[in-house]
Design an enzyme around this catalytic site. Structure first.
Site, PDB file in Angstrom:
ATOM      1  N   GLY A 100      34.852 -43.003 -26.653  1.00  0.00           N
ATOM      2  CA  GLY A 100      33.719 -43.043 -25.731  1.00  0.00           C
ATOM      3  C   GLY A 100      32.551 -42.162 -26.134  1.00  0.00           C
ATOM      4  N   GLY A 104      32.095 -46.217 -31.842  1.00  0.00           N
ATOM      5  CA  GLY A 104      32.726 -47.533 -31.994  1.00  0.00           C
ATOM      6  C   GLY A 104      34.242 -47.513 -31.904  1.00  0.00           C
ATOM      7  CB  SER A 105      36.709 -45.249 -30.309  1.00  0.00           C
ATOM      8  OG  SER A 105      36.223 -45.375 -28.998  1.00  0.00           O
ATOM      9  CG  ASP A 149      29.459 -50.794 -31.210  1.00  0.00           C
ATOM     10  OD1 ASP A 149      28.264 -50.607 -31.490  1.00  0.00           O
ATOM     11  OD2 ASP A 149      30.135 -50.014 -30.506  1.00  0.00           O
TER      12      ASP A 149
HETATM   13  O1  PMV Z   1      28.895 -48.479 -28.209  1.00  0.00           O
HETATM   14  P1  PMV Z   1      27.846 -47.415 -28.248  1.00  0.00           P
HETATM   15  O2  PMV Z   1      28.059 -46.296 -27.310  1.00  0.00           O
HETATM   16  O3  PMV Z   1      27.542 -46.987 -29.641  1.00  0.00           O
HETATM   17  O4  PMV Z   1      26.474 -48.030 -27.709  1.00  0.00           O
HETATM   18  C1  PMV Z   1      26.102 -49.279 -28.024  1.00  0.00           C
HETATM   19  C2  PMV Z   1      24.679 -49.357 -28.317  1.00  0.00           C
HETATM   20  C3  PMV Z   1      23.825 -50.006 -27.249  1.00  0.00           C
HETATM   21  O5  PMV Z   1      22.689 -50.498 -27.947  1.00  0.00           O
HETATM   22  C4  PMV Z   1      23.389 -48.971 -26.243  1.00  0.00           C
HETATM   23  C5  PMV Z   1      24.513 -51.139 -26.514  1.00  0.00           C
HETATM   24  C6  PMV Z   1      24.750 -52.389 -27.358  1.00  0.00           C
HETATM   25  O6  PMV Z   1      25.489 -53.252 -26.865  1.00  0.00           O
HETATM   26  O7  PMV Z   1      24.167 -52.527 -28.442  1.00  0.00           O
END
Ligand code: PMV
Length: 316
Positions: A100, A104-105, A149
């Protein structure tokens, strides 16, 4: 049936988070220094057991909740592989990717599970197949994920990503280092993304303008990363500009800004939050010299970072 093991890297968004949800481009790179692992060990009992010691979980696939992310990725992958029954095996997942924190975990654990299941059944899935399967589960966590991700993790290559478009791989023509600093604050991505969506709904013109500016920065950053004639300090300046816009759209936080200021003060060429923000991680650009990475790391710890990771974006 033999025991199989598979893994998947973490990821960092370098430029364009949040705006990417609104179809602007973003740049992400894999972080091989932290990884999720999945193993499948055949058992004599006719059952499929899921073990996730990091999450303190041990349960049978047949008893998992309908929206359980691990059971969901297993179900989707079995369908893709044309297997009607889960194997008589124990699936064990573990990860060195902090949970979290925007690294990308969740997507990496899913990708490792897909790879392990495919290998177990002697099949090969393409990165596009893996990415699509992981995306389905990302929707359970995030609601409206852009797909960046799952893409960078499934391809394990730097990507220039625009939602809904074919992936564009990026050439890295000069290596650079990144120090990742963790605020220790867990901010669920769906909450930060949801807050921004409400702000956007209330004043679309203003937020679309910010997203355009962020998209333009991602385009300039791509040129800088792909062209070794561009000075590396340009990438740092673009990171600082991107951070300023992330502050304006309300996804930064005092804890993030404390670490960002500390990194810049210690000589980092640029620094910004990475991922959803609200907490989570920031990244600082350091040239590929160990001395600066060490002083930035020390400054981050003194400013209250709960953990740091030193990683590199390498030439291909
Ligand atoms: O998964 P995270 O916490 O790296 O965030 C994703 C990046 C965002 O642009 C905020 C959301 C997304 O779906 O791309």
């Amino acid at each position: 049936m033999k025991t199989v093991e598979a893994s998947a890297s973490g990821k960092i968004i370098l430029f364009g988070e949040h705006a990417v949800v609104y179809h602007r481009p973003a740049i992400a790179v894999p972080v091989a220094d932290v990884r999720a692992q999945a193993s499948l060990r055949p058992t004599v009992e006719d059952e499929f057991r899921i073990l996730a010691p990091d999450l303190d979980r041990d349960y049978l696939f047949t008893q998992a909740a309908a929206d359980d992310p691990l059971a969901s990725i297993v179900r989707l992958t079995l369908k893709k592989l044309g297997e009607s029954n889960p194997p008589a095996a124990t699936l064990m997942v573990s990860s060195t990717i902090p949970l979290g924190r925007g690294l990308g975990s969740g997507a990496a654990i899913s990708a490792a599970v897909v790879r392990a299941l495919a290998d177990f059944f002697g099949q090969v899935l393409s990165p596009a197949d893996i990415s699509a399967l992981v995306y389905e589960v990302e929707k359970i966590y995030h609601g409206t994920p852009s797909g960046i991700d799952n893409t960078v993790i499934a391809y394990e290559q730097p990507v220039f990503f625009i939602k809904g478009r074919p992936i564009q791989q990026m050439r890295v023509s000069q290596p650079f280092g990144l120090v990742v600093g963790d605020t220790g604050v867990v901010a669920p991505t769906h909450r930060v993304v949801g807050n921004l969506r409400r702000l956007w709904q209330a004043d679309r013109e203003r937020y679309e303008g910010y997203f355009d500016e962020i998209g333009a920065i991602a385009h300039q950053a791509r040129v800088a990363i792909e062209n070794d004639l561009v000075d590396i300090t340009v990438i740092g300046k673009l990171m600082n500009q991107n951070q300023e816009l992330l502050e304006r759209i309300g996804v930064s936080s005092p804890a993030l800004e404390r670490l960002i200021d500390a990194a810049r003060g210690a000589g980092a060429l640029g620094a910004k939050l990475s991922g959803a923000g609200g907490g989570g991680n920031m990244i600082a650009l350091v040239p590929s010299q160990p001395a600066m990475a060490a002083s930035v790391t020390q400054a981050l710890m003194e400013a209250g970072a709960t953990a740091t990771i030193l990683t590199g974006v390498r030439e291909d």
